[in-house]
Design a protein around this motif. Sequence first.
Motif, PDB file in Angstrom:
ATOM      1  N   ASP A  16      -6.777 -38.586 -18.181  1.00  0.00           N
ATOM      2  CA  ASP A  16      -6.278 -39.260 -19.563  1.00  0.00           C
ATOM      3  C   ASP A  16      -4.730 -38.756 -19.786  1.00  0.00           C
ATOM      4  OD1 ASP A  16      -7.170 -36.804 -20.053  1.00  0.00           O
ATOM      5  OD2 ASP A  16      -8.149 -37.286 -21.948  1.00  0.00           O
ATOM      6  N   THR A  21      -2.205 -42.941 -22.791  1.00  0.00           N
ATOM      7  CA  THR A  21      -2.238 -43.999 -23.690  1.00  0.00           C
ATOM      8  C   THR A  21      -1.092 -44.224 -24.712  1.00  0.00           C
ATOM      9  OG1 THR A  21      -3.627 -42.880 -25.304  1.00  0.00           O
ATOM     10  CG2 THR A  21      -4.761 -44.206 -23.640  1.00  0.00           C
ATOM     11  N   PRO A  26      -6.310 -44.527 -18.652  1.00  0.00           N
ATOM     12  CA  PRO A  26      -7.070 -43.490 -18.309  1.00  0.00           C
ATOM     13  C   PRO A  26      -8.485 -43.700 -17.444  1.00  0.00           C
ATOM     14  CG  PRO A  26      -6.603 -43.605 -20.564  1.00  0.00           C
ATOM     15  CD  PRO A  26      -6.196 -44.847 -20.096  1.00  0.00           C
TER      16      PRO A  26
END
Length: 703
Positions: A350, A359, A381
């Motif tokens: 991630d 993100t 991710p």
Amino acid sequence: MHTSDSAIDTHCPYCALQCGMRLRPEPGGATVAVEERTDFPVNRGALCGKGRTAPAVLSSRVRLTQPLVRTHAGQLEPATWEEALDAVAAGLARTGRTHGPDAVGVFGGGGLTNEKAYALGKFARVALRTSQIDYNGRFCMSSAAAAHQRAFGLDRGLPFPLADIPRTGCVILVGSNLAETMPPALRYLTELKAGGGTLIVIDPRRTRTAEQADLHLAPRPGTDLALALGLLHLIVAEGRVDEEFIAARTTGWEETRAAAMAHWPELVERITGVPVPRLREAVALFCAPESAMVLTARGPEQQSKGTDTVGAWINLCLATGRAGRPLSGYGCLTGQGNGQGGREHGQKADQLPGYRKLTDPAARAHVAEVWGVDPDSLPGPGRSAYELLDALGTDVKALLLMGSNPVVSAPRAAHIEDRIRSLDFLAVADVVLSETAALADVVLPVTQWAEETGTTTNLEGRVLLRRRAITPPPGVRSDLDVLHGLAVRLGVEKGFPTEPEEVFEELRRASAGGPADYSGITYARIEAEQGVFWPCPQGPEGPEGPGGSEGSPGTERLFLDRFATDDGRARFVPVSHRDAAEVPDADYPLLLTTGRVVAQYQSGAQTRRVDELNAAAPGPFVELHPRLAARIGAVEGSPLAVTSRRGRAVAPARITDTIRADTVFMPFHWPGEGRANTLTNPALDPTSRMPEFKVCAVRVEPA
């Protein structure tokens, strides 16, 4: 280059201390002699047996020196590099075309240099376009990292240098056996005590480290969270809270206090087995001096509630004003050599380089610009380490693996070995033919620490430079060469240089402005300053460093002025005790905990090839208390079968009164019938996705 009469200053290839050492090439230049390097501040010349014998793995007798490709007859046979790289690129590309890019996985290691970790993450996302990348560092300190982020807004193993430890008033060491896992660091605890400080060790075993303690608490495995809550309850009840610090520098105290008050001492004694008077003694020792620290390691972290457990110890520091102040704070003792840097720069499912969130649109845009790609082309991710391994052969059908040996190191290892065997295609780049490499379709022999240059980041957040001391054997290439060769074959002609310093220069740009900002760090600065602490942003005129007017000096101590949260305040997070994922029952009445021994390292892929280390620790064992041994009829040295819901392991009995009578211990360095991770539970922490290595229910009987 730092040299002394042709000797080269560098660092040990093993644990996160990254001890300084000096390598002197021996006549012929094929190997090196290890010498003390007393000027390096972390170990001041001290080395453990693993560091002293590290050159043994450089020998062509024990390591890979040519690529291997599996034939139609099922055997691994020597091949040329062109044949091997063609086979890997074809296997990965074929899988991606047939099943989509996320059917191709990448699994990295916490021993890879920053340059290799960065390049591997970039390769997964740019050349393969897959989201399916993670690394074995997820099994190391991911719970502590998650708790760090939650409380402080930033994750660096230690927010202060090791040199601060002897100068504090009290250290609580939770679930760490420093005397065996990183012996040169034990001097910091002996110096602490010599200076009048106190040491509290929390461990279900009376280890060599616990024997140094002023107070040793031996809780039942899996109950560290209740123990921390019980101590916080007593701190509140006895009026030892630092209300001024809490008001000025934290949020969330009221809810946290309420949660702690539900864990009264007698309840905590029932859960943990630690008597109430010992709890009170621990609170008195911790709160008496002006400064104190809590240090955790895998014991409390490798649990299905590891993030909350670490959070409870952080709450203890915050409630007593023992954070964000000189000589005080919470720290995590990172295990793997580059476990810290390995996740900062893109191996983790991630994260993007600089510890940026995958993100975050701004983070994606910044890194995509450095990489010369469209931000929308970067995948999102992927799966965490265990979840990725568990998906092999079903959702993930091809795997490129670098610097890891999950056949030995993963929880529920027999199942993971089956998943690896079910892959359509497996390529492994490694120094030795590990148990995992032996299952591969293609094995790529790569350079190791003394044969290559690159940076690592130690447990203090100190970025260090390992220097090439000798030429690798013919037929061996670096991981950077491997990634370059594969990228070209996959149609990505540029962006994967083979020179480590060129990769590091790109890493600096990619990390600039991120939480783990390396932009002000250069190879020259690392050499001149014995390492540089991140974050270290670049000044307007460049990375001049302490000698220049514009460069950042690096950040040796974090949080002294503010925490890394939006409002600069640390976050209390209320937590409550909950049981381990497995508790003993009639069929599995005992608890198993696992760990390391001083002469072996991690999955043992390298240390098990060193004669001196094998003589000191030749194989697995089952440690158990004399009362338990008498009850089941175990005899010292006789084979014991340890069985969990996942499998059975057999190893000789080692009977000792230094362990709880309801607990057995096995080291996890060996494959075969003594493989401890055959037994361990892959139950995952909901936040960190850390498996519960440290506690599972077992039965034990003579084999």
